[in-house]
Design a protein around this motif. Structure first.
Motif, mmCIF file in Angstrom:
data_model
loop_
_atom_site.group_PDB
_atom_site.id
_atom_site.type_symbol
_atom_site.label_atom_id
_atom_site.label_comp_id
_atom_site.label_asym_id
_atom_site.label_seq_id
_atom_site.Cartn_x
_atom_site.Cartn_y
_atom_site.Cartn_z
ATOM 1 N N LYS A 105 0.834 -1.198 0.000
ATOM 2 C CA LYS A 105 0.000 0.000 0.000
ATOM 3 C C LYS A 105 0.871 1.253 0.000
ATOM 4 O O LYS A 105 1.820 1.359 0.783
ATOM 5 C CB LYS A 105 -0.904 -0.007 1.231
ATOM 6 C CG LYS A 105 -2.019 1.003 1.179
ATOM 7 C CD LYS A 105 -2.959 0.771 2.339
ATOM 8 C CE LYS A 105 -4.191 1.627 2.220
ATOM 9 N NZ LYS A 105 -5.120 1.368 3.333
ATOM 10 N N PHE A 106 0.580 2.173 -0.880
ATOM 11 C CA PHE A 106 1.250 3.466 -1.060
ATOM 12 C C PHE A 106 2.652 3.363 -1.670
ATOM 13 O O PHE A 106 3.360 4.365 -1.732
ATOM 14 C CB PHE A 106 1.315 4.273 0.246
ATOM 15 C CG PHE A 106 -0.043 4.549 0.839
ATOM 16 C CD1 PHE A 106 -0.988 5.268 0.132
ATOM 17 C CD2 PHE A 106 -0.356 4.085 2.102
ATOM 18 C CE1 PHE A 106 -2.242 5.512 0.672
ATOM 19 C CE2 PHE A 106 -1.606 4.329 2.659
ATOM 20 C CZ PHE A 106 -2.544 5.039 1.933
ATOM 21 N N TYR A 107 3.052 2.186 -2.141
ATOM 22 C CA TYR A 107 4.375 2.077 -2.761
ATOM 23 C C TYR A 107 4.313 2.591 -4.190
ATOM 24 O O TYR A 107 3.418 2.244 -4.955
ATOM 25 C CB TYR A 107 4.869 0.623 -2.770
ATOM 26 C CG TYR A 107 6.262 0.513 -3.350
ATOM 27 C CD1 TYR A 107 7.358 0.839 -2.585
ATOM 28 C CD2 TYR A 107 6.465 0.134 -4.670
ATOM 29 C CE1 TYR A 107 8.640 0.778 -3.101
ATOM 30 C CE2 TYR A 107 7.737 0.066 -5.204
ATOM 31 C CZ TYR A 107 8.815 0.387 -4.418
ATOM 32 O OH TYR A 107 10.082 0.330 -4.946
ATOM 33 N N ARG A 108 5.261 3.422 -4.544
ATOM 34 C CA ARG A 108 5.408 3.902 -5.912
ATOM 35 C C ARG A 108 6.844 3.665 -6.339
ATOM 36 O O ARG A 108 7.779 3.944 -5.582
ATOM 37 C CB ARG A 108 5.077 5.388 -6.002
ATOM 38 C CG ARG A 108 3.597 5.655 -5.751
ATOM 39 C CD ARG A 108 3.264 7.117 -5.753
ATOM 40 N NE ARG A 108 3.692 7.731 -6.998
ATOM 41 C CZ ARG A 108 3.721 9.033 -7.209
ATOM 42 N NH1 ARG A 108 3.349 9.859 -6.273
ATOM 43 N NH2 ARG A 108 4.126 9.523 -8.343
ATOM 44 N N ARG A 112 1.719 10.293 -11.827
ATOM 45 C CA ARG A 112 0.590 10.573 -10.945
ATOM 46 C C ARG A 112 0.170 9.307 -10.235
ATOM 47 O O ARG A 112 0.527 8.213 -10.619
ATOM 48 C CB ARG A 112 -0.553 11.149 -11.765
ATOM 49 C CG ARG A 112 -0.173 12.477 -12.373
ATOM 50 C CD ARG A 112 -1.074 12.969 -13.447
ATOM 51 N NE ARG A 112 -2.484 12.757 -13.234
ATOM 52 C CZ ARG A 112 -3.427 13.543 -13.668
ATOM 53 N NH1 ARG A 112 -3.102 14.622 -14.317
ATOM 54 N NH2 ARG A 112 -4.678 13.272 -13.475
ATOM 55 N N GLY A 113 -0.603 9.463 -9.190
ATOM 56 C CA GLY A 113 -1.137 8.332 -8.455
ATOM 57 C C GLY A 113 -0.634 8.307 -7.021
ATOM 58 O O GLY A 113 0.271 9.044 -6.646
ATOM 59 N N TYR A 114 -1.257 7.422 -6.240
ATOM 60 C CA TYR A 114 -0.949 7.346 -4.821
ATOM 61 C C TYR A 114 -0.324 6.022 -4.413
ATOM 62 O O TYR A 114 -0.024 5.805 -3.249
ATOM 63 C CB TYR A 114 -2.220 7.587 -4.002
ATOM 64 C CG TYR A 114 -2.780 8.966 -4.217
ATOM 65 C CD1 TYR A 114 -2.193 10.067 -3.607
ATOM 66 C CD2 TYR A 114 -3.870 9.160 -5.042
ATOM 67 C CE1 TYR A 114 -2.689 11.341 -3.813
ATOM 68 C CE2 TYR A 114 -4.382 10.430 -5.256
ATOM 69 C CZ TYR A 114 -3.787 11.520 -4.634
ATOM 70 O OH TYR A 114 -4.279 12.774 -4.845
ATOM 71 N N GLY A 115 -0.176 5.104 -5.341
ATOM 72 C CA GLY A 115 0.431 3.820 -5.012
ATOM 73 C C GLY A 115 -0.512 2.864 -4.312
ATOM 74 O O GLY A 115 -0.068 2.013 -3.550
ATOM 75 N N ILE A 116 -1.810 2.985 -4.564
ATOM 76 C CA ILE A 116 -2.754 2.082 -3.899
ATOM 77 C C ILE A 116 -3.485 1.157 -4.863
ATOM 78 O O ILE A 116 -4.084 0.177 -4.434
ATOM 79 C CB ILE A 116 -3.775 2.856 -3.039
ATOM 80 C CG1 ILE A 116 -4.561 3.856 -3.880
ATOM 81 C CG2 ILE A 116 -3.096 3.516 -1.868
ATOM 82 C CD1 ILE A 116 -5.659 4.568 -3.123
ATOM 83 N N GLY A 117 -3.404 1.422 -6.147
ATOM 84 C CA GLY A 117 -4.171 0.650 -7.128
ATOM 85 C C GLY A 117 -3.850 -0.838 -7.137
ATOM 86 O O GLY A 117 -4.757 -1.675 -7.047
ATOM 87 N N LEU A 118 -2.581 -1.197 -7.231
ATOM 88 C CA LEU A 118 -2.220 -2.619 -7.267
ATOM 89 C C LEU A 118 -2.452 -3.283 -5.916
ATOM 90 O O LEU A 118 -2.794 -4.464 -5.848
ATOM 91 C CB LEU A 118 -0.771 -2.800 -7.707
ATOM 92 C CG LEU A 118 -0.510 -2.569 -9.187
ATOM 93 C CD1 LEU A 118 0.982 -2.617 -9.480
ATOM 94 C CD2 LEU A 118 -1.261 -3.576 -10.032
ATOM 95 N N HIS A 119 -2.301 -2.535 -4.839
ATOM 96 C CA HIS A 119 -2.585 -3.074 -3.506
ATOM 97 C C HIS A 119 -4.055 -3.492 -3.412
ATOM 98 O O HIS A 119 -4.374 -4.613 -2.996
ATOM 99 C CB HIS A 119 -2.252 -2.040 -2.436
ATOM 100 C CG HIS A 119 -2.708 -2.415 -1.070
ATOM 101 N ND1 HIS A 119 -2.045 -3.356 -0.305
ATOM 102 C CD2 HIS A 119 -3.771 -2.008 -0.334
ATOM 103 C CE1 HIS A 119 -2.688 -3.495 0.846
ATOM 104 N NE2 HIS A 119 -3.726 -2.692 0.848
#
Length: 67
Positions: free
Chosen positions: A16-19, A29-36
Motif C-alpha cells: 500500500k502506497f508504494y510507488r 501521478r497516483g498514490y500507489g494504492i491501485g495494485l494493492h
C-alpha cells in the motif's frame, strides 16, 4: 511495452502506497494504492495476480479468477 520495473522494485509493488521511484520526474501521478487494492479484491474472490517485468521491455500483469 514500456520502461519496465526493476527486480528490486517489483518485490514491493503490491504494498500500500508504494510507488516505483522515478528520480526527480514529477509527471508520474497516483498514490500507489491501485495494485494493492487490486490484489486484495482478486484474492478475496479466490484468484491470483502476478507480475513479470523486464527493464526496457515492459511489464505484464496476469489476473486469474476461478470460474
Amino acid at each position: 511495452k514500456g520502461i519496465g520495473i526493476s527486480r528490486e522494485n517489483l518485490k514491493h509493488i503490491f504494498e500500500k502506497f508504494y510507488r516505483v521511484p522515478q528520480g526527480d520526474v514529477q509527471n508520474t501521478r497516483g498514490y500507489g494504492i491501485g495494485l494493492h487494492y487490486a490484489k486484495r479484491i482478486i484474492e478475496a474472490h479466490g484468484g491470483t495476480i502476478s507480475v513479470e517485468s523486464k527493464l526496457g521491455k515492459g511489464t505484464k500483469v496476469t489476473l486469474e479468477l476461478p470460474e
